[in-house]
Design an enzyme around this catalytic site. Structure first.
Site, PDB file in Angstrom:
ATOM      1  CD  GLU A   1      -8.036   0.041   4.352  1.00 49.22           C
ATOM      2  OE1 GLU A   1      -8.698   0.804   2.886  1.00 49.22           O
ATOM      3  OE2 GLU A   1      -7.160   0.369   4.391  1.00 49.22           O
TER       4      GLU A   1
ATOM      5  NE  ARG B   1      -5.727   2.507  -1.228  1.00 43.36           N
ATOM      6  CZ  ARG B   1      -5.718   3.768  -0.664  1.00 43.36           C
ATOM      7  NH1 ARG B   1      -4.467   4.576   0.251  1.00 43.36           N
ATOM      8  NH2 ARG B   1      -6.776   4.503  -0.144  1.00 43.36           N
TER       9      ARG B   1
ATOM     10  NE  ARG C   1      -8.878  13.843   2.056  1.00 50.33           N
ATOM     11  CZ  ARG C   1      -8.483  12.394   2.218  1.00 50.33           C
ATOM     12  NH1 ARG C   1      -9.380  12.211   1.983  1.00 50.33           N
ATOM     13  NH2 ARG C   1      -7.687  11.510   1.586  1.00 50.33           N
TER      14      ARG C   1
ATOM     15  CG  HIS D   1     -12.475   4.462   2.538  1.00 48.70           C
ATOM     16  ND1 HIS D   1     -13.191   5.814   3.355  1.00 48.70           N
ATOM     17  CD2 HIS D   1     -10.788   4.840   2.723  1.00 48.70           C
ATOM     18  CE1 HIS D   1     -11.810   6.843   3.357  1.00 48.70           C
ATOM     19  NE2 HIS D   1     -11.171   6.130   3.470  1.00 48.70           N
TER      20      HIS D   1
ATOM     21  CG  ASN E   1      -1.861   1.373   1.655  1.00 47.86           C
ATOM     22  OD1 ASN E   1      -1.751   2.108   0.672  1.00 47.86           O
ATOM     23  ND2 ASN E   1      -2.658   0.896   2.160  1.00 47.86           N
TER      24      ASN E   1
END
Length: 769
Positions: free
Chosen positions: A550, A254, A404, A343, A171
């Protein structure tokens, strides 16, 4: 083992094979030896091999009621197992135990499909074997109950491939690389770690393996040095899990953005990398870094397959009305401006874990998954399919996050441009790095620090937290409305798993939706260790804290992509074998109770004509469908009667009726809208039952094996004609009673100028079962 050695076993199954075919079969398989009482295969396993007993004896057994082991049958030399599971895609239904010393030939599924299923005599032999076994088992209620018990991994969360694999998951972020290692034969040999602050001062590696944890500083490390350090740690005698880089057999990467092109994990080639580079404008902060990591790892591990796993892939099932923005349509057509969602790997994993915890199939549940962390998103998962998600064209939309801003009136940016001369670069920096919890509080983007500050009376910290939780609560409510119901709310991610306060605030006031939080369970939840129920026992909606993983999900999807690649040869060989395409107009399935209510007591459905599926027929009876806005006359009833009444209409008919049914597999009518049916002798008001049917292909198990697919797989289908078109999201349905045919509705047929009798060809895999 060579062909001549194999022939000494005189396995009848292969008596019609040519020596060349038999040689290829034997060279690609392996012989495993087992001692008496040793497990040959376990109930509930994914079946990736077809097994033939060469010598000795093997018993098949399963746990019956009360935990007693029930022997289902015995196999001697020439006996086979795994064929039924390979045909249906189900898990293995029994434990197979060696009764004596035995040898078993393990044939990979790719060879099973490309070699064994190509022999008509062999196919007949296997079909007869399956039929005889099913009759024997089902004739004995205790054997049937034991055989139908679920295995220990019906959700496929254990990492098992067609062959043993050592998987490295990568990742790659802008200044860090996370990695995980999995050995599919020994899950205790798992390791994971991270290299942080790449390219800046203070670069360090943190590694956790089965032996111990290691931390070390890396001087002035770039990505090449970071990857080299990871390899060094994985092969270290003190902390490592492999002897050399050559032990790694599969690398998963990823990739944040797959656009509309990549809807599943994909084997990486030079062509795929070029396509990923073309997608970089959609994720300029992420995809270029992901691609750089792929290039470097392909250089280090050039001899093994690499797989890209996409954050966006899980959301490819969003309907157009959920992914389109209110911009001129040409911006979607020409520039691909739409909601993509992110996600996805996390949302997919935690919904599987939640279904596993609840002991239900994912396609039985309506779930809202709340991935809350520095980056946060919610996802509405309706019966296993993502139907809406809060992140959009970029990860900046939706919830307020660490830095964000989340949802914002686009006019704000125009205002700032006019009043302050803000450029696009400055706007991106404002929206992504200086907003969110950090911008609102002026303190930190870390929820732990904000909770501490709020406890100390800091008003801005408290306001930032309340705003964050309000946005989560608002989205949960919106997604309940979008799905028409709710069974489960899931909290995951660093904040979702770690903060009882955030969970409580986010669910406050949702009792009207059937959500009742148990405050003590919520406080006690160990969300980073195990799945925890935090709702009360009488809560209509179950609320769970589910630790995400993940990396494991990426490993799982990489194995599936690899398995699909093994079947490419089979699919290529079958591409030119066409199947019938039929246009399925609107129709109605009725229960016997509703038949009598609509046509009179004792009435039986009257056959008008047979349909292509065995035992199915169009009836003389017709009904009117009445909705809030309008009606559709003379809709044909199909027989025979069913357990539930169901109405199937096309998308364009939704507006005519004034209803909004979901796209579902036939028979899946939970939380669907209802309508009124009017017949010659009365009417019936349905509370539920109206759907738009998923496009699908009916197949027998033998058909499925010939095409290299399984029950519940999703494929792309090419239909030839005046307007050649490829349909995606075509569900494969496998049953011995089916006849090979694809069904699309009238809207889809009109769009492609398709008429019943057209020819369809499987173009490629889209998603495994």
């Amino acid at each position: 083992m060579n062909t001549s050695e194999f022939l000494r076993f005189k396995v009848d199954l292969f008596k019609d094979f040519s020596e060349e075919s038999l040689g290829k079969l034997v060279s690609g398989s392996r012989v495993a030896s087992f001692e008496a009482n040793e497990a040959v295969a376990h109930c509930g396993e994914d079946v990736t091999q077809f097994s033939v007993v060469l010598s000795g004896n093997v018993s098949a057994s399963a746990l019956g009621d009360g935990g007693a082991r029930q022997v289902l049958g015995r196999l001697g030399p020439g006996g086979t197992f795994g064929e039924l599971a390979l045909m249906t895609g189900d898990k293995l239904l029994a434990d197979f135990i060696a009764e004596t010393h035995c040898e078993v030939l393990r044939i990979p599924v790719s060879l099973f499909q490309s070699k064994i299923m190509a022999e008509p005599a062999t196919l007949q032999h296997l079909s007869r074997t399956i039929s005889e076994r099913l009759k024997e088992v089902m004739a004995d209620p205790s054997k049937a109950a034991a055989a139908l018990r679920k295995g220990e991994d019906p959700y496929g969360l254990k990492l098992k491939g067609e062959r043993p694999e050592k998987i490295l998951v990568i990742n790659c972020g802008s200044s860090s690389v996370k990695y995980s290692f999995y050995d599919t034969e020994d899950e205790s040999r798992q390791a994971r770690g991270v290299v942080e602050r790449i390219g800046i001062t203070g670069t360090r590696l943190v590694h956790k393996g089965p032996k111990r944890e290691a931390k070390r500083e890396l001087a002035s490390a770039g990505f090449a040095e970071a990857f080299a350090a990871i390899v060094t740690e994985l092969t270290s005698k003190e902390t490592g899990v492999i002897n050399s880089p050559g032990d790694v057999s599969l690398v998963a990467h990823r990739v944040v953005h797959g656009g509309e092109r990549f809807t599943e994990a994909t084997l990486i080639t030079d062509e795929v990398i070029s396509e990923l580079e073309a997608l970089s404008p959609l994720a300029p902060l992420h995809n270029p870094v992901n691609i750089a990591g792929i290039r470097e790892m392909r250089r280090l591990f050039g001899a093994v397959p690499h797989v890209a796993v996409f954050d966006t892939a899980f959301h490819h099932t969003l309907p157009a009305y959920a992914f389109l923005y209110g911009l001129p349509y040409e911006y979607y057509e020409k520039k691909a401006v739409r909601r993509y969602g992110f996600h996805g790997t996390s949302h997919a994993y935690v919904t599987l874990r939640a279904a596993q915890f609840l002991g239900k199939r994912p396609n039985e549940l309506e779930m809202v998954s709340c991935h809350l962390g520095n980056g946060s998103s919610l996802c509405a998962v309706d019966h296993g399919r993502s139907v809406d998600t809060s992140m959009g064209f970029t990860p900046a939309e939706g919830l307020i996050m660490g830095t964000r801003c989340g949802d914002i009136d686009a006019g704000v940016l125009a205002f700032l441009e006019r009043s302050e001369g803000t450029s696009a670069t400055k706007s991106e920096e404002l929206l992504n790095k200086r907003s969110g919890l950090l911008g609102l509080s002026g303190i930190s983007s870390d929820v732990r620090e904000l909770l501490k500050a709020a406890d100390e009376g800091n008003a801005k910290a408290l306001l930032a937290l309340k705003t964050f939780c309000y946005r989560v609560r608002k989205y949960i409510g919106a997604y309940v409305a979008a799905m028409g119901g709710l069974d489960t709310v899931i909290f995951t991610g660093g904040i979702g798993q770690g903060s009882a306060v955030v969970r409580a605030l986010a669910l406050q006031g949702l009792g009207c939706m059937g959500i009742s939080l148990d405050e003590q369970r919520n406080r006690d939840a160990r969300g980073f260790d195990e799945v925890c129920r935090i709702s009360t026992d009488d809560s209509r909606v179950t609320v769970l804290v589910v630790p995400t993983d993940e990396e494991r999900m990426m490993g799982r999807e990489a194995l599936r992509a690899l398995s699909r690649s093994y079947l490419t040869q089979v699919l290529e060989a079958q591409k030119q074998k066409a199947f019938l395409v039929e246009v399925s107009a609107h129709h109605i399935h009725l229960t016997q109770e509703h038949v009598e209510a609509l046509f009179g007591p004792g009435h039986q459905l009257t056959k008008h004509s047979d349909l292509s599926q065995p035992g199915q027929y169009a009836c003389k009876e017709q009904l009117a469908i009445v909705g809030p806005k309008g009606r559709i006359e003379r809709v044909r009833v199909l027989g025979p009667t069913r357990k539930y009444t169901q109405v199937e209409i096309a998308m364009t008919e939704q507006f005519k009726l004034g209803v909004h049914p979901p796209v579902r597999e036939s028979g899946d009518i939970k939380d669907t809208p209802g309508c009124t049916l009017e017949g010659s002798n009365g009417s019936v008001k349905l509370e539920r039952g109206v759907i738009c049917a998923l496009r699908h292909i009916h197949m027998t198990p033998a058909d499925a094996l010939r095409y290299g697919v399984r029950d519940k797989s999703t494929v792309r289908v090419r239909i030839e004609g005046d307007r050649k078109l490829i349909f995606g999201d075509v569900l494969v349905r496998v049953d011995p009673g089916f006849a090979l045919a694809m069904h699309i509705d009238t809207d889809e047929a009109n769009a492609a100028s398709v008429k019943t009798g057209a020819q369809g060809y499987i173009e490629g895999f889209q998603q495994e079962a």
